[in-house]
Design a protein around this motif. Sequence first.
Motif, PDB file in Angstrom:
ATOM      1  N   GLU A 283       1.588 -20.009  -5.087  1.00 51.37           N
ATOM      2  CA  GLU A 283       2.541 -18.238  -5.588  1.00 51.37           C
ATOM      3  C   GLU A 283       0.579 -17.773  -4.140  1.00 51.37           C
ATOM      4  N   LEU A 284       2.003 -16.912  -3.206  1.00 55.96           N
ATOM      5  CA  LEU A 284       1.260 -16.379  -2.229  1.00 55.96           C
ATOM      6  C   LEU A 284       1.155 -14.984  -2.144  1.00 55.96           C
ATOM      7  N   ILE A 285      -0.504 -14.212  -2.470  1.00 54.63           N
ATOM      8  CA  ILE A 285      -0.075 -12.689  -2.690  1.00 54.63           C
ATOM      9  C   ILE A 285      -1.387 -12.311  -1.834  1.00 54.63           C
ATOM     10  N   ALA A 286      -0.236 -10.895  -0.850  1.00 56.33           N
ATOM     11  CA  ALA A 286      -1.434 -10.209   0.326  1.00 56.33           C
ATOM     12  C   ALA A 286      -2.300  -9.097  -0.635  1.00 56.33           C
ATOM     13  N   VAL A 287      -3.756  -9.023  -0.691  1.00 54.27           N
ATOM     14  CA  VAL A 287      -4.086  -8.062  -1.157  1.00 54.27           C
ATOM     15  C   VAL A 287      -5.208  -7.301   0.449  1.00 54.27           C
ATOM     16  N   ALA A 288      -4.862  -6.109  -0.040  1.00 57.33           N
ATOM     17  CA  ALA A 288      -5.203  -5.209   1.538  1.00 57.33           C
ATOM     18  C   ALA A 288      -6.310  -4.531   0.725  1.00 57.33           C
ATOM     19  N   THR A 289      -7.885  -4.480   1.663  1.00 59.32           N
ATOM     20  CA  THR A 289      -8.792  -4.446   0.866  1.00 59.32           C
ATOM     21  C   THR A 289      -9.289  -2.577   1.278  1.00 59.32           C
ATOM     22  N   ASP A 290      -7.843  -2.097   1.701  1.00 61.69           N
ATOM     23  CA  ASP A 290      -7.754  -0.873   2.468  1.00 61.69           C
ATOM     24  C   ASP A 290      -6.834   0.179   1.110  1.00 61.69           C
ATOM     25  N   SER A 291      -7.029   1.757   1.547  1.00 60.67           N
ATOM     26  CA  SER A 291      -6.733   2.086  -0.330  1.00 60.67           C
ATOM     27  C   SER A 291      -5.189   2.327  -0.695  1.00 60.67           C
ATOM     28  N   VAL A 292      -4.722   2.157  -1.451  1.00 61.64           N
ATOM     29  CA  VAL A 292      -3.060   1.866  -1.468  1.00 61.64           C
ATOM     30  C   VAL A 292      -2.880   3.476  -1.233  1.00 61.64           C
ATOM     31  N   ALA A 293      -3.977   4.426  -1.437  1.00 62.06           N
ATOM     32  CA  ALA A 293      -3.511   5.577  -0.567  1.00 62.06           C
ATOM     33  C   ALA A 293      -2.408   5.331   0.671  1.00 62.06           C
ATOM     34  N   GLN A 294      -3.001   4.963   1.934  1.00 57.09           N
ATOM     35  CA  GLN A 294      -2.827   3.860   2.582  1.00 57.09           C
ATOM     36  C   GLN A 294      -1.194   3.455   2.484  1.00 57.09           C
ATOM     37  N   GLN A 295      -0.751   3.207   1.966  1.00 54.46           N
ATOM     38  CA  GLN A 295       0.487   2.527   1.071  1.00 54.46           C
ATOM     39  C   GLN A 295       1.519   2.428   2.733  1.00 54.46           C
ATOM     40  N   ASP A 296       2.167   3.699   3.184  1.00 53.30           N
ATOM     41  CA  ASP A 296       2.875   3.181   4.456  1.00 53.30           C
ATOM     42  C   ASP A 296       2.824   2.758   5.797  1.00 53.30           C
ATOM     43  N   ALA A 297       1.111   2.531   5.889  1.00 54.17           N
ATOM     44  CA  ALA A 297       0.656   2.094   7.310  1.00 54.17           C
ATOM     45  C   ALA A 297       0.923   0.026   6.221  1.00 54.17           C
ATOM     46  N   LEU A 298      -0.099   0.536   5.085  1.00 59.43           N
ATOM     47  CA  LEU A 298       0.356  -1.223   4.247  1.00 59.43           C
ATOM     48  C   LEU A 298       1.638  -1.950   4.923  1.00 59.43           C
ATOM     49  N   ALA A 299       2.175  -1.019   4.560  1.00 58.64           N
ATOM     50  CA  ALA A 299       3.618  -1.327   3.965  1.00 58.64           C
ATOM     51  C   ALA A 299       4.720  -1.562   5.969  1.00 58.64           C
ATOM     52  N   GLN A 300       3.850  -0.781   6.519  1.00 57.87           N
ATOM     53  CA  GLN A 300       4.843  -0.828   7.768  1.00 57.87           C
ATOM     54  C   GLN A 300       3.731  -2.102   8.698  1.00 57.87           C
ATOM     55  N   ARG A 301       2.245  -2.596   8.689  1.00 56.81           N
ATOM     56  CA  ARG A 301       1.539  -3.573   9.047  1.00 56.81           C
ATOM     57  C   ARG A 301       2.618  -4.878   8.363  1.00 56.81           C
ATOM     58  N   LEU A 302       2.387  -4.886   7.567  1.00 57.11           N
ATOM     59  CA  LEU A 302       3.443  -5.712   6.900  1.00 57.11           C
ATOM     60  C   LEU A 302       4.363  -6.473   7.433  1.00 57.11           C
ATOM     61  N   HIS A 303       5.291  -5.425   7.389  1.00 55.33           N
ATOM     62  CA  HIS A 303       6.773  -5.239   7.940  1.00 55.33           C
ATOM     63  C   HIS A 303       6.853  -6.437   9.502  1.00 55.33           C
ATOM     64  N   ALA A 304       5.271  -5.234  10.313  1.00 56.48           N
ATOM     65  CA  ALA A 304       5.346  -5.850  12.174  1.00 56.48           C
ATOM     66  C   ALA A 304       5.184  -7.482  11.923  1.00 56.48           C
ATOM     67  N   ALA A 305       4.407  -7.701  10.778  1.00 55.61           N
ATOM     68  CA  ALA A 305       3.836  -9.838  11.281  1.00 55.61           C
ATOM     69  C   ALA A 305       4.995  -9.767  10.160  1.00 55.61           C
ATOM     70  N   GLY A 306       6.153  -9.817   9.163  1.00 56.33           N
ATOM     71  CA  GLY A 306       6.771 -10.358   9.678  1.00 56.33           C
ATOM     72  C   GLY A 306       6.647 -11.011   7.531  1.00 56.33           C
ATOM     73  N   VAL A 307       5.537 -10.145   7.085  1.00 56.27           N
ATOM     74  CA  VAL A 307       5.470 -11.257   5.941  1.00 56.27           C
ATOM     75  C   VAL A 307       5.962  -9.983   4.729  1.00 56.27           C
ATOM     76  N   ASP A 308       6.590  -8.874   5.033  1.00 59.56           N
ATOM     77  CA  ASP A 308       6.487  -8.444   3.499  1.00 59.56           C
ATOM     78  C   ASP A 308       7.465  -8.256   2.515  1.00 59.56           C
ATOM     79  N   ALA A 309       8.102  -9.671   2.759  1.00 58.01           N
ATOM     80  CA  ALA A 309       8.281  -9.939   1.659  1.00 58.01           C
ATOM     81  C   ALA A 309       7.625 -10.582  -0.056  1.00 58.01           C
ATOM     82  N   LEU A 310       6.059 -10.963   0.577  1.00 60.28           N
ATOM     83  CA  LEU A 310       5.365 -11.130   0.012  1.00 60.28           C
ATOM     84  C   LEU A 310       4.946  -9.722  -1.113  1.00 60.28           C
ATOM     85  N   PRO A 311       4.625 -10.708  -2.459  1.00 59.62           N
ATOM     86  CA  PRO A 311       3.957  -9.475  -2.887  1.00 59.62           C
ATOM     87  C   PRO A 311       2.771  -8.926  -2.725  1.00 59.62           C
ATOM     88  N   ALA A 312       2.135  -7.839  -2.463  1.00 63.24           N
ATOM     89  CA  ALA A 312       0.903  -6.965  -2.058  1.00 63.24           C
ATOM     90  C   ALA A 312       0.751  -6.335  -2.572  1.00 63.24           C
TER      91      ALA A 312
END
Length: 153
Positions: free
Chosen positions: A72-101
């Motif tokens: 079971e794999l979960i991506a945990v960003a140490t950045d603030s959840v307030a940066q949701q858009d940038a985090l989602a874009q980065r996950l998408h660009a890396a091709g890992v946006d299907a992961l629970p995050a």
Amino acid sequence: MRRTLLALLLALPLAAQAAAPSALKAEDVPSLLKPPAHGVRVLALWSLDCAYCESNLQALLKLQRAHPREIELIAVATDSVAQQDALAQRLHAAGVDALPARAYAEDTPDRINYLLDPDWGGELPRTLIIRADGKRSGISGQLTPDKLATIAP
């Protein structure tokens, strides 16, 4: 055909929202650290300014796909959840946006760092492995094939 295109265009914002990390608060950490019923739970700690985080996430996703019932794999960003858009874009660009995050949602991120792993100094990327038998381990830095082999059950 126009209806199909319209439906796809309307679904795009929903897909982007689905990839956005959810908030991780201190009270949520114990459930993340709870041993899984079987196999391993892997927490991939990353951030927007981490050089090797994307390649680690991609390698972990590949490993998880090779062992979907055991990892079971979960991506945990140490950045603030307030940066949701940038985090989602980065996950998408890396091709890992299907992961629970998840992303930190505390004013004191060091508190969550400590709760996740008291022996962790905050270096990224960091991979936490929680096994069904309750054993935990952590790997800091870029994942090599040898390090990845220690994760698989």
